[in-house]
Scaffold this motif. Sequence first.
Motif, PDB file in Angstrom:
ATOM      1  N   ARG A 254       7.518  18.259  12.611  1.00 19.86           N
ATOM      2  CA  ARG A 254       7.102  16.361  13.620  1.00 19.86           C
ATOM      3  C   ARG A 254       6.138  16.799  14.718  1.00 19.86           C
ATOM      4  O   ARG A 254       4.729  15.486  14.523  1.00 19.86           O
ATOM      5  CB  ARG A 254       8.620  16.290  14.022  1.00 19.86           C
ATOM      6  N   GLU A 255       5.969  18.021  15.061  1.00 17.18           N
ATOM      7  CA  GLU A 255       4.518  17.630  16.371  1.00 17.18           C
ATOM      8  C   GLU A 255       3.805  17.789  15.401  1.00 17.18           C
ATOM      9  O   GLU A 255       2.767  17.478  15.805  1.00 17.18           O
ATOM     10  CB  GLU A 255       5.137  19.114  17.145  1.00 17.18           C
ATOM     11  N   ARG A 256       3.586  19.056  13.950  1.00 17.01           N
ATOM     12  CA  ARG A 256       2.535  18.882  13.919  1.00 17.01           C
ATOM     13  C   ARG A 256       2.062  17.478  12.770  1.00 17.01           C
ATOM     14  O   ARG A 256       0.554  16.922  12.808  1.00 17.01           O
ATOM     15  CB  ARG A 256       2.274  19.957  12.005  1.00 17.01           C
ATOM     16  N   ALA A 257       2.825  16.827  12.370  1.00 11.45           N
ATOM     17  CA  ALA A 257       2.754  15.670  11.818  1.00 11.45           C
ATOM     18  C   ALA A 257       2.180  14.585  12.795  1.00 11.45           C
ATOM     19  O   ALA A 257       1.350  13.512  12.755  1.00 11.45           O
ATOM     20  CB  ALA A 257       4.129  14.629  11.681  1.00 11.45           C
ATOM     21  N   GLU A 258       2.892  14.601  14.241  1.00 10.22           N
ATOM     22  CA  GLU A 258       2.433  13.750  15.606  1.00 10.22           C
ATOM     23  C   GLU A 258       0.558  13.830  14.962  1.00 10.22           C
ATOM     24  O   GLU A 258      -0.249  12.831  15.793  1.00 10.22           O
ATOM     25  CB  GLU A 258       2.987  14.077  16.642  1.00 10.22           C
ATOM     26  N   LEU A 259       0.083  14.813  15.319  1.00 14.43           N
ATOM     27  CA  LEU A 259      -0.890  15.677  15.908  1.00 14.43           C
ATOM     28  C   LEU A 259      -1.404  15.723  15.238  1.00 14.43           C
ATOM     29  O   LEU A 259      -3.341  15.116  14.582  1.00 14.43           O
ATOM     30  CB  LEU A 259      -1.033  17.122  15.574  1.00 14.43           C
ATOM     31  N   GLY A 260      -2.011  15.634  13.124  1.00 11.76           N
ATOM     32  CA  GLY A 260      -2.303  15.221  11.941  1.00 11.76           C
ATOM     33  C   GLY A 260      -2.709  14.005  11.660  1.00 11.76           C
ATOM     34  O   GLY A 260      -4.008  13.241  11.901  1.00 11.76           O
ATOM     35  N   GLY A 261      -1.748  12.397  12.868  1.00 10.87           N
ATOM     36  CA  GLY A 261      -2.456  11.446  12.747  1.00 10.87           C
ATOM     37  C   GLY A 261      -2.797  11.045  13.843  1.00 10.87           C
ATOM     38  O   GLY A 261      -3.546   9.975  13.724  1.00 10.87           O
ATOM     39  N   ARG A 262      -2.617  11.959  14.637  1.00 14.40           N
ATOM     40  CA  ARG A 262      -4.140  12.193  16.386  1.00 14.40           C
ATOM     41  C   ARG A 262      -5.879  12.009  15.814  1.00 14.40           C
ATOM     42  O   ARG A 262      -6.648  11.145  15.906  1.00 14.40           O
ATOM     43  CB  ARG A 262      -3.187  12.472  17.026  1.00 14.40           C
ATOM     44  N   ILE A 263      -5.749  13.429  15.356  1.00 15.08           N
ATOM     45  CA  ILE A 263      -6.531  12.624  13.726  1.00 15.08           C
ATOM     46  C   ILE A 263      -7.121  12.122  13.502  1.00 15.08           C
ATOM     47  O   ILE A 263      -8.471  11.248  13.457  1.00 15.08           O
ATOM     48  CB  ILE A 263      -6.732  14.923  14.050  1.00 15.08           C
ATOM     49  N   ALA A 264      -6.080  11.479  12.756  1.00 15.42           N
ATOM     50  CA  ALA A 264      -6.163  10.852  12.062  1.00 15.42           C
ATOM     51  C   ALA A 264      -7.134   9.123  12.447  1.00 15.42           C
ATOM     52  O   ALA A 264      -7.815   8.732  12.105  1.00 15.42           O
ATOM     53  CB  ALA A 264      -5.743  10.353  11.139  1.00 15.42           C
ATOM     54  N   GLU A 265      -6.162   9.223  13.845  1.00 14.23           N
ATOM     55  CA  GLU A 265      -6.489   7.731  14.758  1.00 14.23           C
ATOM     56  C   GLU A 265      -8.344   8.199  14.554  1.00 14.23           C
ATOM     57  O   GLU A 265      -9.185   7.080  15.192  1.00 14.23           O
ATOM     58  CB  GLU A 265      -5.794   7.839  15.710  1.00 14.23           C
ATOM     59  N   GLN A 266      -8.267   9.123  15.285  1.00 16.26           N
ATOM     60  CA  GLN A 266      -9.211   9.796  15.845  1.00 16.26           C
ATOM     61  C   GLN A 266     -10.334   9.406  14.898  1.00 16.26           C
ATOM     62  O   GLN A 266     -11.929   8.891  15.847  1.00 16.26           O
ATOM     63  CB  GLN A 266      -9.869  10.786  16.522  1.00 16.26           C
ATOM     64  N   LEU A 267     -10.600  10.197  13.778  1.00 18.83           N
ATOM     65  CA  LEU A 267     -11.476   9.808  13.202  1.00 18.83           C
ATOM     66  C   LEU A 267     -11.425   8.145  12.925  1.00 18.83           C
ATOM     67  O   LEU A 267     -12.794   7.443  12.306  1.00 18.83           O
ATOM     68  CB  LEU A 267     -10.717  10.652  12.133  1.00 18.83           C
ATOM     69  N   ARG A 268     -11.006   7.535  12.193  1.00 23.03           N
ATOM     70  CA  ARG A 268     -11.245   6.142  12.687  1.00 23.03           C
ATOM     71  C   ARG A 268     -11.364   5.116  13.465  1.00 23.03           C
ATOM     72  O   ARG A 268     -12.283   4.548  13.189  1.00 23.03           O
ATOM     73  CB  ARG A 268      -9.630   5.735  11.655  1.00 23.03           C
ATOM     74  N   GLY A 269     -11.613   5.507  14.406  1.00 20.75           N
ATOM     75  CA  GLY A 269     -11.953   5.050  15.794  1.00 20.75           C
ATOM     76  C   GLY A 269     -12.934   4.820  15.546  1.00 20.75           C
ATOM     77  O   GLY A 269     -14.108   4.414  16.283  1.00 20.75           O
ATOM     78  N   LEU A 270     -13.784   6.062  14.999  1.00 18.66           N
ATOM     79  CA  LEU A 270     -15.227   6.324  14.795  1.00 18.66           C
ATOM     80  C   LEU A 270     -15.949   5.961  14.197  1.00 18.66           C
ATOM     81  O   LEU A 270     -17.008   6.516  13.237  1.00 18.66           O
ATOM     82  CB  LEU A 270     -15.761   8.225  14.708  1.00 18.66           C
ATOM     83  N   GLY A 271     -15.306   5.319  12.809  1.00 22.83           N
ATOM     84  CA  GLY A 271     -15.583   4.762  11.528  1.00 22.83           C
ATOM     85  C   GLY A 271     -15.787   5.416  10.450  1.00 22.83           C
ATOM     86  O   GLY A 271     -16.359   5.308   9.311  1.00 22.83           O
ATOM     87  N   MET A 272     -15.086   6.742  10.754  1.00 19.84           N
ATOM     88  CA  MET A 272     -15.303   7.722   9.678  1.00 19.84           C
ATOM     89  C   MET A 272     -13.621   8.392   8.227  1.00 19.84           C
ATOM     90  O   MET A 272     -12.402   7.240   9.339  1.00 19.84           O
ATOM     91  CB  MET A 272     -14.967   9.501  10.305  1.00 19.84           C
ATOM     92  N   THR A 273     -13.438   8.691   7.582  1.00 22.71           N
ATOM     93  CA  THR A 273     -13.121   8.146   6.739  1.00 22.71           C
ATOM     94  C   THR A 273     -12.446   9.793   7.033  1.00 22.71           C
ATOM     95  O   THR A 273     -12.610  10.563   6.553  1.00 22.71           O
ATOM     96  CB  THR A 273     -13.032   8.748   5.090  1.00 22.71           C
ATOM     97  N   PRO A 274     -10.388   9.895   7.269  1.00 18.17           N
ATOM     98  CA  PRO A 274      -9.633  10.986   7.311  1.00 18.17           C
ATOM     99  C   PRO A 274      -9.164  11.311   5.709  1.00 18.17           C
ATOM    100  O   PRO A 274      -8.721   9.828   4.934  1.00 18.17           O
ATOM    101  CB  PRO A 274      -8.792  10.401   8.391  1.00 18.17           C
ATOM    102  N   VAL A 275     -10.008  12.148   5.493  1.00 15.46           N
ATOM    103  CA  VAL A 275      -9.120  12.287   3.915  1.00 15.46           C
ATOM    104  C   VAL A 275      -8.103  12.740   3.333  1.00 15.46           C
ATOM    105  O   VAL A 275      -7.949  14.346   4.133  1.00 15.46           O
ATOM    106  CB  VAL A 275     -10.176  13.407   3.393  1.00 15.46           C
ATOM    107  N   LEU A 276      -7.080  12.627   2.907  1.00 13.68           N
ATOM    108  CA  LEU A 276      -5.414  12.721   3.411  1.00 13.68           C
ATOM    109  C   LEU A 276      -5.414  13.716   1.643  1.00 13.68           C
ATOM    110  O   LEU A 276      -5.937  13.582   1.183  1.00 13.68           O
ATOM    111  CB  LEU A 276      -4.788  11.603   3.494  1.00 13.68           C
ATOM    112  N   PRO A 277      -3.818  14.650   2.400  1.00 10.92           N
ATOM    113  CA  PRO A 277      -4.017  15.253   0.621  1.00 10.92           C
ATOM    114  C   PRO A 277      -2.908  14.071  -0.146  1.00 10.92           C
ATOM    115  O   PRO A 277      -2.417  13.426   0.566  1.00 10.92           O
ATOM    116  CB  PRO A 277      -2.696  16.873   1.363  1.00 10.92           C
ATOM    117  N   GLY A 278      -3.525  14.077  -1.431  1.00 14.16           N
ATOM    118  CA  GLY A 278      -3.141  13.793  -2.474  1.00 14.16           C
ATOM    119  C   GLY A 278      -1.767  14.594  -3.239  1.00 14.16           C
ATOM    120  O   GLY A 278      -1.165  15.360  -2.930  1.00 14.16           O
ATOM    121  N   TYR A 279      -0.868  13.317  -3.703  1.00 15.28           N
ATOM    122  CA  TYR A 279       0.197  14.362  -4.428  1.00 15.28           C
ATOM    123  C   TYR A 279      -0.088  14.487  -5.750  1.00 15.28           C
ATOM    124  O   TYR A 279      -0.106  13.204  -6.339  1.00 15.28           O
ATOM    125  CB  TYR A 279       1.717  13.504  -4.572  1.00 15.28           C
ATOM    126  N   PHE A 280       0.520  15.411  -6.520  1.00 12.49           N
ATOM    127  CA  PHE A 280      -0.465  15.766  -7.973  1.00 12.49           C
ATOM    128  C   PHE A 280       0.520  16.451  -8.703  1.00 12.49           C
ATOM    129  O   PHE A 280       0.326  17.304  -9.516  1.00 12.49           O
ATOM    130  CB  PHE A 280      -1.855  16.724  -7.875  1.00 12.49           C
TER     131      PHE A 280
END
Length: 766
Positions: A254-280
């Motif tokens: 859960r802590e790592r998920a929180e961290l990943g979410g913050r990283i994605a938010e940081q990227l979005r805030g700068l107009g960058m694309t957070p590239v997330l793992p897909g399910y295959f």
Amino acid sequence: MPRSGRRLPATRPVALAALPAALLAVICAGPAPGATAPGTGSPARADVRPLTQAHAPTGAPRAATFDTAPARAALRRLLPRHAGQFTLVPDPAAGADTFTVSGTAGAVTVRGSTGATLLTGVGWYLQHVAGADIGWPGDSIGMLPARLPAVPAPVTRSAQVPHRYALNDTDDGYSGPYRTFEEHQRQIDLLALHGINEVFVQVGAEYPYYRALQRFGYSAEELRQWIPGPGHQSWWLLQNLSGFGGPVTERLMRERAELGGRIAEQLRGLGMTPVLPGYFGTVPAGFAARNAGAATVAQGDWAGFDRPDWLDPTSPVFAKLAAAYYAEQRAVFGDSSMYRMSPLHEGGRTGSVDVGAAAGAIQGALHAAHPGALWAVLGWQDDPTAELLAGVDTSKLLILDGLSDRYNRLDREARWGGVPYAMGTIYNFGGHTTIGANTSVWLERFGPWRAKSNSALAGIAYLPEATGTNPAAFDLFTDLAWDAGPIDQRTWFAGFAARRYGRPDAEAAAAWEELRKGPYSTSSGLWSESQDSLFSARPSLSAVGAAYWSPKSMRYPAGSVRRALDHLLRVDPALRGSSAYRFDLVDTARQALANHSRVLLPKIRAAYEAKDLTRFRTLTAEWQDGMRLLDQVTGSDPNLLLGTWLSRARSHGADRAEQDRYEYDARSLLSVWGRRGTSEGGFLHDYANREWSGLIWELYARRWAAYFATLDEALAGGGAPREIDWHAFEEEWAGRTTRHPDRPAGDPYRLATAVAAALPPAAATG
């Protein structure tokens, strides 16, 4: 308060107050009471809930303007003394990925189409006007004048390609699986400063699996055993292994998920694309037995590990599991317009599955959750295959070519039928500290490949297996995407030398010219990385490399690095205070010593084979002295410390047992890598070798000392050398919990001078 009132466990304090409101709501809230989970009919767990409209897909149409606050905050972090001299102006109408820099002394204006592009404009100004470098690692911003120089005339630049992708699937493992948010934030700032707009976000990717699979017949405990420790999760996501380095706790996930979410938010805030793992289709063992109608394919062995099973994407259960996965992912990470997936990576088995139909189903599940999202697939070995490409809408596919600078006679349009691709580079494997890259190959290929009449080149892909090494390579490769004309390699390196230390210096220029001609001008054909060190190799008189998969000989004349060290030691004392100079000096001294190991070991072998005990002892003492000096010089730089790597891992454990478990996860990756079958049969021992203070003396030097002792005994007694179980030796080290400094010690200049004095003169090294 969100409606559920649930919070993250209080085992370790979490900086919730620093989170954006939307993300805080996600972490603390759960789904509506009584919600049911697909596949089981049981109530869904109430830890998280979907994000609000604050997380519109990155690909959504841009507003008339955007908030520059995230870019301004990044600017204050990057240039704390000078940020106030920049005015950042949002200008979406300028066109995609465009910036303009203008202004007078002390008042620089940057206009840009996104927050990240504004920072790219700042980076251009620093490089071309102010003559300063913020590298990865090291910077020269301390050399900037109090009042920044004027821009002679307004300059507008646009990206030459739409996709500027960064981060290998292995980066989270080899660069630091236990990094802090501040370290990830620094990485994002640097990527934006250098023009990157798409960044892979892997941290916390285990959490959607953990949540979703509990709806398909698996207990939380079973899944915690299946999910590896953070150091090895990169390869679990690639469907190569499971379980090793764990079990993980729900708190850590859960802590790592929180961290990943913050990283994605940081990227979005700068107009960058957070590239997330897909399910295959990755599932634990026994999935088909627990889910009626499911069909799975055993994936066999990967380097001594049993791979997780692959759920046939054409089976009806796949769509349900994919939907559950994407829902859980959205709840914490939000939406994106780009997802990373590489099915059947490095030898996966297809069984009776129709690969084209499977690929279509994978893309279909992605688009059901994220309409129109781009699928990014790695171009590596034989992937992506023609069968996979035939089954998908390739207009929604981007191939990240990991072999662009490695082999010759490449025709990517013919190979992939015109599918869009990004020219990539993997000049670092396993986090090796070796200097060098095939930069001349980049410059020879990027322009002509892009200019072809049928070119499908649509981007660059910055893909070293670990980041934070070779700052010149990072700077030059990312420049490709923003420079409209051909880049002259010699001119570029001369400019780099000038800004790297804050102003032109003849000795700095000479040093970087030597490095340019040597380790930064290696050719394509077989390798994209330079050789590693024999000091870090498993002991043998016939050793030719540390990692099994690395080059077996020098890829450039060793004299180039030796001469570069001499030149760096003569740089103007006024320029020696920057972190850039200190890192480059230490790194060059380290490389010069590492290269000397390839000269010294054959001499030791000759003495042993001649049964010359006196000379053997003299040479092995010289070897050990070299390793002691190597440990000391690397210990003077904060980027080359084992202690930092280990203390980060331990900081994530709630108690001693958990701390020890995560330290083993981190240590094993550097040494045995996995279990005995992986280390020996899969040849992965020392794959992630690196010359770090602490690692050198506690593992590598001890290993060589033990080996030389057996040879000494054999020469003195006339018998055969004792056999040493090297895996057991390395496994014992991986299980240690000895502490190491996480702060540098010693004077880099004095220690680098000692290295130069201990080595033969440049004329003798070739």
